[in-house]
Structures are given as structure tokens and as C-alpha cells.
Design a protein around this motif. Structure first.
Motif, PDB file in Angstrom:
ATOM      1  N   LYS A  97      -0.868  -2.245   0.927  1.00  0.00           N
ATOM      2  CA  LYS A  97      -0.942  -1.663  -0.410  1.00  0.00           C
ATOM      3  C   LYS A  97      -1.007  -2.770  -1.447  1.00  0.00           C
ATOM      4  O   LYS A  97      -0.511  -3.876  -1.237  1.00  0.00           O
ATOM      5  CB  LYS A  97       0.228  -0.732  -0.702  1.00  0.00           C
ATOM      6  N   GLU A 101       0.065   0.015  -6.158  1.00  0.00           N
ATOM      7  CA  GLU A 101       0.080   1.246  -5.371  1.00  0.00           C
ATOM      8  C   GLU A 101       1.516   1.617  -4.991  1.00  0.00           C
ATOM      9  O   GLU A 101       2.320   0.749  -4.638  1.00  0.00           O
ATOM     10  CB  GLU A 101      -0.754   1.092  -4.103  1.00  0.00           C
ATOM     11  N   PRO A 104       1.126   2.575   0.885  1.00  0.00           N
ATOM     12  CA  PRO A 104      -0.028   1.911   1.493  1.00  0.00           C
ATOM     13  C   PRO A 104      -1.264   2.809   1.453  1.00  0.00           C
ATOM     14  O   PRO A 104      -1.192   3.988   1.802  1.00  0.00           O
ATOM     15  CB  PRO A 104       0.431   1.658   2.932  1.00  0.00           C
TER      16      PRO A 104
END
Length: 287
Positions: A97, A101, A104
Motif C-alpha cells: 500500500k 492508502e 493494501p
């Protein structure tokens, strides 16, 4: 006086030698290409950390394709025990990730040099050698199985070049991609599903040797190793959130060379897939 002069000379000699010793110590710090030179003789531990189906496919393709180093399979638990050892390299699927984010977004197939995260001796610190975007972390399409043989070939070619070039070893896939799109003897096949939603197909693409095919037809060409054909592959999160990144690749079906590698952050005016900008660049390169 003579004794004092001798002591002064010895003291000055010692002081003058200190910077030289420091420089000599710095000179022993090895660049990444040098640190990778032991790869052919070290065992690569292939970590079976994916789904059962992916693990089975990885085992089969390793037996068919891997020639770059000795290798052994291991479990994720064994990897956790061994990962700080500089005696091994590790090939492992990693849920990845970006910093922005929350979860992931993709899985990479990563080759890692074993070692500690931090150490006073930089030669004992491990590092990522190469990370190939492989599939979405959630609800992958299944195309990763089609391209898995190519991923292993790309990794092996990359490490071969990285051992002789710091430009490649530090630059990663962007520095390594072959830019074979300019080869007019090769046809470029783009899966229709690999095009971003804001791409409008242009009839003039055919003049540049670009064909848009159904995903199954594109993948069939890749699986059969069609001669002088390059096929697209896109990896992006299934449900892209803030900071998600889309990776766009074109890989030769017969030689498994990485011909194109670009990425972009997924957002409103840049959805996942090959963007109009990509198609413009590709078309210009093939004219």
C-alpha cells in the motif's frame, strides 16, 4: 628539543592520517550493484505466502523457469525467522500500500535481499531488489496466472542487469523497461479492459500497429507466446481509494521482455487503466 620535535612529528602524522582512514572506510561502502553480486551463489527462498492456487502456480513456474540462483521453498513463518539473514534472498508475494492508502491495494511479487532493517554496518541492511505489481489485493482478476511466467523471467533479467548497472539497480522497473514499443515489427495488443474509462478508441491506432482485443483473446496470444506480439497488463486496486496507484505494463508474449512500464495515482480525471496520455505517447513512439 629533539625528543619534543619527534613527538610533534608523530602527533601531526597521526592527525593527518585520520581523514585518510575515514576516506578509506567510506570507500569500502558498496553500491547496490556490488551488493547484488552474490546473488547467483546465494539461495533464494521462495516464500509460499499466497493463496493455495498461487502457491501451486509459483512452484510450477519456478521449476520451469528459474535459472538465476539456487532456490528453496519456505513458509511465511520460516521467512519471518530468516529474513534478517544476509545468507539468503527472498522471493515473496507482498500486500502493498502507498503511504496514503488505508489498506493494501495491490500485491507485488518482490525479490528481497535478506538483512536487518537498521545496522551500523550498511552492508548488513537488507533491501528490496525489485517489486513487480502482480495483482489487486482484493478480488484479483486471475490474469496474474497468465503473466506469472513473464514476471519470473523479468526478475531474472533485471537482477542480471542490476549486478552490472547502478542505474538499473537503483532505478527499478522504470529504468529497466526496454522501450520496445518503437519496434514496428512487433504488434501491440491492448486488452479492452486495460483501457481507462475516459479513453476513446481511435481508428488511426491500427496504423501504428495497435489492436484492441477482448481480454480473453489478448491473454490467449500471450499464453501461446505469439511471435512479435506485445500484450498489455494493468494492476490496480479493485476499489481504488485515496492514494491508490495504477501500474501499466506491456510485455512481449514471446520473449517476456518488459516493453513499457508506467504508473499514475488514481483519481477523478485519471481512472485506472491506460490513459489518453499513455495512448498518445505509445502512438507517437510507434509512428
Amino acid at each position: 628539543m629533539k625528543k619534543i620535535s619527534t613527538l610533534l612529528i608523530l602527533a601531526l602524522s597521526l592527525l593527518l592520517s585520520l581523514p585518510a582512514a575515514g576516506q578509506a572506510k567510506q570507500a569500502t561502502i558498496q553500491t547496490r550493484k556490488v551488493r547484488l553480486s552474490d546473488f547467483p551463489t546465494k539461495t533464494t527462498k521462495v516464500v509460499l505466502a499466497g493463496s493455495e492456487m498461487f502457491n501451486n502456480a509459483l512452484q510450477e513456474e519456478m521449476a520451469r523457469r528459474w535459472l538465476a540462483s539456487p532456490y528453496e521453498f519456505c513458509t511465511l513463518a520460516e521467512y519471518e525467522k530468516l529474513k534478517e539473514s544476509s545468507d539468503y534472498y527472498f522471493l515473496i508475494p507482498v500486500s502493498s500500500k502507498t503511504r496514503k492508502e488505508a489498506e493494501p491495494g495491490i500485491v507485488t511479487l518482490s525479490l528481497i535481499k535478506g538483512g536487518k532493517e537498521k545496522d551500523d554496518n550498511p552492508e548488513k541492511v537488507g533491501f528490496d531488489v525489485i517489486n513487480i505489481p502482480c495483482a489487486a489485493a482484493e478480488m484479483p482478476s486471475g490474469r496474474e496466472f497468465v503473466f506469472l511466467p513473464a514476471f519470473l523471467d523479468i526478475i531474472q533479467r533485471f537482477i542480471e542487469e542490476a549486478m552490472t548497472s547502478d542505474r538499473v539497480s537503483y532505478g527499478g522497473l522504470s529504468a529497466y523497461s526496454r522501450k520496445l514499443l518503437r519496434d514496428k515489427g512487433k504488434k501491440l495488443v491492448l486488452s479492452e479492459d486495460d483501457l481507462a474509462s475516459n479513453v476513446k478508441q481511435d481508428p488511426s491506432w491500427s496504423e501504428s500497429g495497435i489492436r484492441i482485443l477482448d481480454e480473453d483473446d489478448a491473454d490467449a496470444l500471450f499464453t501461446e507466446g505469439a511471435e512479435n506480439v506485445m500484450v498489455s497488463y494493468v494492476v490496480a486496486p479493485t476499489d481504488p481509494g485515496k492514494g491508490a496507484v495504477c501500474y501499466k505494463m506491456v510485455i512481449s508474449a514471446d520473449t517476456h521482455e518488459l516493453c513499457y512500464f508506467e504508473k499514475h495515482v488514481v483519481k477523478g480525471n485519471a481512472p485506472a487503466g491506460f490513459l489518453p496520455f499513455d495512448l498518445k505517447i505509445i502512438s507517437l513512439q510507434r509512428k
